[in-house]
Motif scaffolding. Structure first.
Motif, PDB file in Angstrom:
ATOM      1  N   ALA A   1       2.443   1.999 -15.989  1.00 22.41           N
ATOM      2  CA  ALA A   1       1.663   1.249 -14.853  1.00 22.41           C
ATOM      3  C   ALA A   1       2.043   1.433 -13.427  1.00 22.41           C
ATOM      4  O   ALA A   1       3.269   1.770 -12.920  1.00 22.41           O
ATOM      5  N   PHE A   2       1.199   1.678 -12.381  1.00 16.90           N
ATOM      6  CA  PHE A   2       1.269   1.976 -10.978  1.00 16.90           C
ATOM      7  C   PHE A   2       1.143   0.424 -10.392  1.00 16.90           C
ATOM      8  O   PHE A   2       0.397  -0.153 -10.632  1.00 16.90           O
ATOM      9  N   LYS A   3       2.323   0.355  -9.464  1.00 23.30           N
ATOM     10  CA  LYS A   3       2.559  -1.061  -8.612  1.00 23.30           C
ATOM     11  C   LYS A   3       2.568  -0.865  -7.419  1.00 23.30           C
ATOM     12  O   LYS A   3       3.471  -0.039  -7.108  1.00 23.30           O
ATOM     13  N   VAL A   4       1.884  -1.765  -6.527  1.00 25.35           N
ATOM     14  CA  VAL A   4       2.314  -1.643  -5.138  1.00 25.35           C
ATOM     15  C   VAL A   4       2.689  -3.233  -4.946  1.00 25.35           C
ATOM     16  O   VAL A   4       1.834  -4.067  -5.210  1.00 25.35           O
ATOM     17  N   THR A   5       3.762  -3.760  -4.630  1.00 18.33           N
ATOM     18  CA  THR A   5       3.918  -5.274  -4.252  1.00 18.33           C
ATOM     19  C   THR A   5       4.653  -5.352  -2.800  1.00 18.33           C
ATOM     20  O   THR A   5       5.168  -4.349  -2.171  1.00 18.33           O
ATOM     21  N   GLY A   6       4.176  -6.285  -2.238  1.00 14.36           N
ATOM     22  CA  GLY A   6       4.453  -6.550  -0.775  1.00 14.36           C
ATOM     23  C   GLY A   6       5.523  -7.488  -0.545  1.00 14.36           C
ATOM     24  O   GLY A   6       5.844  -8.390  -1.237  1.00 14.36           O
ATOM     25  N   GLY A   7       6.207  -7.504   0.676  1.00 15.06           N
ATOM     26  CA  GLY A   7       7.021  -8.355   1.473  1.00 15.06           C
ATOM     27  C   GLY A   7       7.306  -8.334   2.831  1.00 15.06           C
ATOM     28  O   GLY A   7       6.565  -7.418   3.077  1.00 15.06           O
ATOM     29  N   GLU A   8       8.273  -8.764   3.096  1.00 13.90           N
ATOM     30  CA  GLU A   8       8.748  -8.776   4.573  1.00 13.90           C
ATOM     31  C   GLU A   8      10.112  -8.943   4.782  1.00 13.90           C
ATOM     32  O   GLU A   8      10.918  -9.670   3.911  1.00 13.90           O
ATOM     33  N   ARG A   9      10.703  -8.278   5.511  1.00 16.65           N
ATOM     34  CA  ARG A   9      12.265  -7.977   5.919  1.00 16.65           C
ATOM     35  C   ARG A   9      12.361  -7.677   7.074  1.00 16.65           C
ATOM     36  O   ARG A   9      12.032  -6.588   7.528  1.00 16.65           O
TER      37      ARG A   9
ATOM     38  N   VAL B   1       6.567   0.796  -4.088  1.00 12.96           N
ATOM     39  CA  VAL B   1       5.506   1.318  -4.871  1.00 12.96           C
ATOM     40  C   VAL B   1       6.113   1.791  -5.983  1.00 12.96           C
ATOM     41  O   VAL B   1       7.526   2.336  -5.997  1.00 12.96           O
ATOM     42  N   SER B   2       5.570   1.949  -7.287  1.00 10.73           N
ATOM     43  CA  SER B   2       6.416   2.159  -8.536  1.00 10.73           C
ATOM     44  C   SER B   2       5.215   2.989  -9.204  1.00 10.73           C
ATOM     45  O   SER B   2       4.188   2.726  -9.310  1.00 10.73           O
ATOM     46  N   GLY B   3       5.718   3.913 -10.087  1.00 10.10           N
ATOM     47  CA  GLY B   3       4.847   4.700 -11.096  1.00 10.10           C
ATOM     48  C   GLY B   3       4.514   6.065 -10.317  1.00 10.10           C
ATOM     49  O   GLY B   3       5.402   6.750  -9.740  1.00 10.10           O
ATOM     50  N   GLU B   4       3.571   6.596 -10.742  1.00  6.63           N
ATOM     51  CA  GLU B   4       2.956   7.828 -10.411  1.00  6.63           C
ATOM     52  C   GLU B   4       2.002   7.879  -8.942  1.00  6.63           C
ATOM     53  O   GLU B   4       1.040   6.846  -9.357  1.00  6.63           O
ATOM     54  N   LEU B   5       2.326   8.397  -8.190  1.00  4.68           N
ATOM     55  CA  LEU B   5       1.356   8.471  -6.847  1.00  4.68           C
ATOM     56  C   LEU B   5       0.505   9.860  -6.998  1.00  4.68           C
ATOM     57  O   LEU B   5       1.117  10.664  -6.620  1.00  4.68           O
ATOM     58  N   ASP B   6      -0.755   9.491  -7.332  1.00  2.00           N
ATOM     59  CA  ASP B   6      -1.465  10.613  -7.713  1.00  2.00           C
ATOM     60  C   ASP B   6      -2.822  10.544  -7.233  1.00  2.00           C
ATOM     61  O   ASP B   6      -3.222   9.247  -6.636  1.00  2.00           O
ATOM     62  N   LEU B   7      -3.878  11.301  -7.769  1.00  2.00           N
ATOM     63  CA  LEU B   7      -5.082  11.212  -7.284  1.00  2.00           C
ATOM     64  C   LEU B   7      -5.862   9.915  -7.613  1.00  2.00           C
ATOM     65  O   LEU B   7      -6.557   9.352  -7.051  1.00  2.00           O
ATOM     66  N   VAL B   8      -5.430   9.495  -8.775  1.00  2.00           N
ATOM     67  CA  VAL B   8      -6.016   8.079  -9.433  1.00  2.00           C
ATOM     68  C   VAL B   8      -5.138   6.902  -8.585  1.00  2.00           C
ATOM     69  O   VAL B   8      -5.952   5.970  -8.461  1.00  2.00           O
ATOM     70  N   THR B   9      -4.162   6.852  -8.261  1.00  2.00           N
ATOM     71  CA  THR B   9      -3.292   5.800  -7.980  1.00  2.00           C
ATOM     72  C   THR B   9      -3.367   5.815  -6.294  1.00  2.00           C
ATOM     73  O   THR B   9      -3.223   4.644  -5.850  1.00  2.00           O
ATOM     74  N   SER B  10      -3.420   6.729  -5.524  1.00  2.00           N
ATOM     75  CA  SER B  10      -3.298   6.772  -4.256  1.00  2.00           C
ATOM     76  C   SER B  10      -4.215   5.974  -3.275  1.00  2.00           C
ATOM     77  O   SER B  10      -3.729   5.356  -2.475  1.00  2.00           O
TER      78      SER B  10
END
Length: 127
Positions: free
Chosen positions: A4-12, A20-29
């Motif tokens: 699974a490709f995931k992007v989770t947000g937060g603040e610090r 960001v986790s997984g593959e960053l490619d044509l489908v997920t970018s």
């Protein structure tokens, strides 16, 4: 094997952080591109992209990183990337791809989140 490709947000520390986790490619970018645009639209112009769990990145992923840099700079913001502490200096996949394409020097890269959001003078890792 489906990862699974995931992007989770937060603040610090005043920084918006996207993990960001997984593959960053044509489908997920496009997912990452939209999340960056959403952060900027909400007025968050200091952004950390934690790529420490990205194990594959192709040219479309690099294109998203470059577009994010351009967008953040147009807002007078700051963009910082996190690559694994050992891998950022040595041999993470994303670092190798950025280096091979000659764009690694465009980014401020840090080994972990604490370093990336530190305003007291932690320097980015050298290209």
């Amino acid at each position: 094997m489906v990862v699974a490709f995931k992007v989770t947000g937060g603040e610090r520390g005043g920084w918006a952080v996207l993990h960001v986790s997984g593959e960053l490619d044509l489908v997920t970018s496009p997912v990452l591109r939209q999340r960056v645009h959403d952060e900027v639209a909400e007025g968050r112009h200091d952004l950390v992209l934690d790529l420490s769990e990205v194990y594959f990145c192709d040219s479309s992923g690099v294109g998203v990183l470059i577009a994010a840099r351009r967008l953040i700079r147009s807002c007078r913001g700051r963009l910082r990337l996190i690559l694994p502490a050992r891998g950022a200096a040595e041999d993470s996949h994303v670092n190798r791809v950025l280096g091979a394409l000659g764009v690694r020097r465009l980014f401020d890269v840090y080994g972990d989140l604490a370093e990336a959001v530190d305003e007291e003078g932690t320097q980015p890792l050298s290209a």
